[in-house]
Scaffold this active site. Structure first.
Site, PDB file in Angstrom:
ATOM      1  N   MET A 178       8.314   6.495   4.673  1.00  0.00           N
ATOM      2  CA  MET A 178       8.529   5.061   4.553  1.00  0.00           C
ATOM      3  C   MET A 178       9.803   4.746   3.785  1.00  0.00           C
ATOM      4  SD  MET A 178       6.338   3.550   6.324  1.00  0.00           S
ATOM      5  CE  MET A 178       6.816   1.912   5.806  1.00  0.00           C
ATOM      6  N   GLU A 179      10.137   5.588   2.808  1.00  0.00           N
ATOM      7  CA  GLU A 179      11.366   5.371   2.051  1.00  0.00           C
ATOM      8  C   GLU A 179      12.590   5.529   2.955  1.00  0.00           C
ATOM      9  OE1 GLU A 179       8.307   5.526  -0.866  1.00  0.00           O
ATOM     10  OE2 GLU A 179       8.677   6.744   0.910  1.00  0.00           O
ATOM     11  N   ASP A 220      23.969  -9.045   7.890  1.00  0.00           N
ATOM     12  CA  ASP A 220      24.252 -10.197   7.029  1.00  0.00           C
ATOM     13  C   ASP A 220      25.755 -10.328   6.763  1.00  0.00           C
ATOM     14  OD1 ASP A 220      23.509 -12.362   5.211  1.00  0.00           O
ATOM     15  OD2 ASP A 220      24.124 -10.992   3.628  1.00  0.00           O
ATOM     16  N   LEU A 245       0.796  -1.225   0.000  1.00  0.00           N
ATOM     17  CA  LEU A 245       0.000   0.000   0.000  1.00  0.00           C
ATOM     18  C   LEU A 245       0.836   1.286   0.000  1.00  0.00           C
ATOM     19  CD1 LEU A 245      -2.840  -1.011   2.486  1.00  0.00           C
ATOM     20  CD2 LEU A 245      -2.655  -1.435   0.040  1.00  0.00           C
ATOM     21  N   CYS A 246       2.156   1.160  -0.225  1.00  0.00           N
ATOM     22  CA  CYS A 246       2.988   2.356  -0.367  1.00  0.00           C
ATOM     23  C   CYS A 246       2.958   2.815  -1.821  1.00  0.00           C
ATOM     24  CB  CYS A 246       4.432   2.067   0.047  1.00  0.00           C
ATOM     25  SG  CYS A 246       4.730   2.287   1.797  1.00  0.00           S
ATOM     26  N   HIS A 247       2.799   4.104  -2.008  1.00  0.00           N
ATOM     27  CA  HIS A 247       2.824   4.660  -3.354  1.00  0.00           C
ATOM     28  C   HIS A 247       4.257   4.751  -3.854  1.00  0.00           C
ATOM     29  CE1 HIS A 247      -1.405   5.978  -3.573  1.00  0.00           C
ATOM     30  NE2 HIS A 247      -1.277   6.138  -2.262  1.00  0.00           N
TER      31      HIS A 247
END
Length: 592
Positions: A118-119, A133, A77-79
């Site tokens: 969000m980015e 990692d 749901l992120c644009h």
């Protein structure tokens, strides 16, 4: 959420993508951070470049940028957003007393209808997971987190900044100023500074003869008026012949003339004829190739090929240098010897360039005495003016006015106002720290505005950037450099010179970076990132090494002598043994 309702759910409770098509596009930025706690020994190993998997920090930075770009693929749901920039900093930090960690900070920017938080958060998470990692084989007991948004700007809900809580893991103290209390990271300072500056308008230019255009920036594209050299010419000394096919050994021709540079053969060349020709001479009409004189025997008017030469014609094309109408120099290019020579070689005598910046240089301090004058108790001879003026001249700039003023607020205010009226850019040294006699920063706040103050850097922490308003209200970019000469030079190279490039309409310079081993141990105490001065040398096998230029005190001018490297030493690095590999900026401007 709108009016207490989740906007990602429709009336029936089904998940949906929020519609943002009707929202205006606005500039937005989000800054997020995250932590990776790790043992001190592993941190030192990482900073020394001794981890077997290579440059772990560089890989994590690239992963963070990729994570920001692909957030819409990773988070439902992120644009998808067109990112205009992503800055990633990964530095050692102390989340609480006695703990060691890597702090990942990401700034993401866009011009869009929805936020970029969000980015930024995704980029931090991806960087942390990449670090984990690559390091888990060395130390499984790594701790990730917390990850949090620090601030965001733009959008219909306005700006927001996280307020540190009493239980915050950060040891940084809140600052009432619009910059971190410990100072801005160098990369962030450069970004903010360059984003605030605009290049000159297209109409600003002057036509300058080539002899006076060295170091100037072109104001328009320059095209070749005609092709150059304009005629086919011999590449070597020999004999021009008309043969289209490669001649064989034993073939012969009749010698009918001579061609030299500036003295072409006047008549067309026919089959079986040859013309003696010198390097650079125009190829006679009808000629196709040149036979090297080393392969030819000449007796009287007869020429004979002793050995075959192959298919090469040994002829320079008429448009080898440039075709008519082709671009010689683009707009926004700083002119050096090679470009100026090429313009001259294409028949151009003058070139349109940007006006020179009028740069005002203000040196401050009661303790400073001009060289050649007697000094009193506690005084030193002033060297910043000479250092900065010569540095600027070596890199294509030059102060239009230079003043030395003591620590008197009235005199400093008058000097700042006069320089703002007479110059395009004002640069000072000294007076930007927090001492009783440091007047430059408060005067800048009074006469203009401060964008940021202090850098998280050694040397160079006291640095102020802002706008100084002239008596007519025109805002002049202002750079307050430190008073210590080495710190003034380093901040000039890192921030002032790129800014002057932008203001002149050319690409801000970036020094090439190399990863080099230390030729000898480097003693230092942790605290701030450092740019240590060094010289590029070679070992016995021709391998490159970085040799530090002695004691690195910010007041010691000797550390700058012959330095052509700035070693990027991480903040938390302590004493480093010989052989430790560090990133180094190569301070070697192009000669041509």
């Amino acid at each position: 959420m709108a009016d207490g309702q989740l906007t990602h759910l429709d009336a029936a409770g089904r998940v949906r993508m929020v519609e943002v098509g009707d929202r205006p596009l606005t500039a937005r930025e989000a800054v997020a951070e995250g932590w990776l706690r790790l043992p001190p020994a592993l941190l030192q190993q990482l900073l020394a470049g001794a981890v077997s998997k290579g440059d772990v920090l560089a890989v994590a930075r690239v992963a963070a940028i990729q994570g920001a770009k692909r957030t819409a693929e990773l988070i439902p749901l992120c644009h998808p957003l067109p990112l205009s920039g992503v800055d990633v900093a990964i530095e050692p930090a102390e989340p609480e007393p006695g703990a060691t960690a890597l702090r990942v900070t990401v700034s993401a920017r866009t011009t869009a209808a929805t936020g970029v938080e969000m980015e930024a958060l995704t980029a931090v998470q991806v960087a942390l997971l990449t670090l984990y990692d690559m390091l888990k084989a060395v130390e499984p007991a790594l701790t990730l987190g917390p990850v949090q948004l620090l601030r965001k700007t733009g959008g219909r809900h306005g700006d927001w900044q996280r307020t540190p809580s009493p239980t915050s893991t950060s040891t940084a103290t809140p600052s009432p100023e619009p910059f971190p209390a410990e100072g801005l990271p160098l990369a962030e300072a450069r970004r903010r500074l360059l984003e605030s500056l605009a290049p000159p308008g297209d109409g600003d230019h002057e036509l300058v003869p080539l002899a006076g255009a060295g170091g100037r920036v072109t104001a328009a594209t320059v095209l070749a008026p005609e092709m150059v050299p304009g005629f086919a010419a011999a590449i070597l000394d020999g004999y021009a012949v008309a043969d289209r096919e490669p001649p064989a050994a034993g073939d012969g021709w009749t010698l009918v003339g001579r061609a030299a540079p500036g003295a072409p053969h006047p008549t067309p060349l026919g089959p079986g004829e040859a013309v003696r020709i010198l390097t650079g001479a125009p190829l006679p009409a009808g000629a196709w190739r040149v036979l090297a004189q080393e392969r030819v025997s000449a007796t009287g008017d007869r020429v004979e090929l002793r050995e075959a030469m192959g298919a090469d014609r040994w002829v320079r094309a008429a448009d080898e240098e440039v075709a008519a109408g082709a671009e010689l120099v683009a707009a926004g290019v700083r002119l050096g010897p090679a470009r100026l020579a090429r313009l001259a070689g294409c028949g151009i005598a003058a070139v349109p360039v940007r006006p020179r910046l009028r740069l005002g240089l203000l040196i401050t301090g009661d303790e400073l005495v001009p060289p050649g004058q007697p000094r009193g108790a506690g005084q030193i001879w002033e060297s910043n003016g000479t250092l900065l003026e010569q540095l600027l001249r070596a890199l294509g700039q030059a102060p239009a006015e230079r003043r030395l003023v003591g620590d008197d607020p009235a005199a400093l205010r008058r000097a700042l106002q006069e320089l703002a009226a007479a110059c395009d850019v004002v640069v000072s040294t000294g007076g930007v720290s927090a001492g009783d006699s440091d007047w430059i920063r408060p005067l800048l706040a009074e006469l203009g505005s401060i964008d940021f103050w202090k850098l998280h850097l050694r040397p160079g922490r006291p640095f102020a950037y802002g706008q100084l308003r002239s008596s007519t209200g025109v805002a002049r970019p202002f750079f307050g450099l430190p008073g210590n000469p080495v710190a003034a030079a380093i901040t000039a190279v890192q921030l002032l010179l790129p800014a002057l490039d932008r203001l002149e309409g050319t690409e801000p310079r970036v020094w090439p970076r190399l990863r080099l081993p230390l030729a000898a141990p480097l003693r230092r105490r942790p605290g701030r990132p450092e740019l240590a001065r060094a010289v590029l040398v070679c070992d016995g096998d021709g391998g490159p090494l970085a040799r530090v230029t002695g004691a690195q005190a910010s007041s010691r001018l000797g550390s700058l002598e012959d330095a052509d490297l700035l070693l990027e030493v991480p903040a938390e690095a302590a004493d480093l043994p010989a052989g430790t590999r560090l990133w180094a900026q190569l301070l070697r401007p192009a000669l041509f």
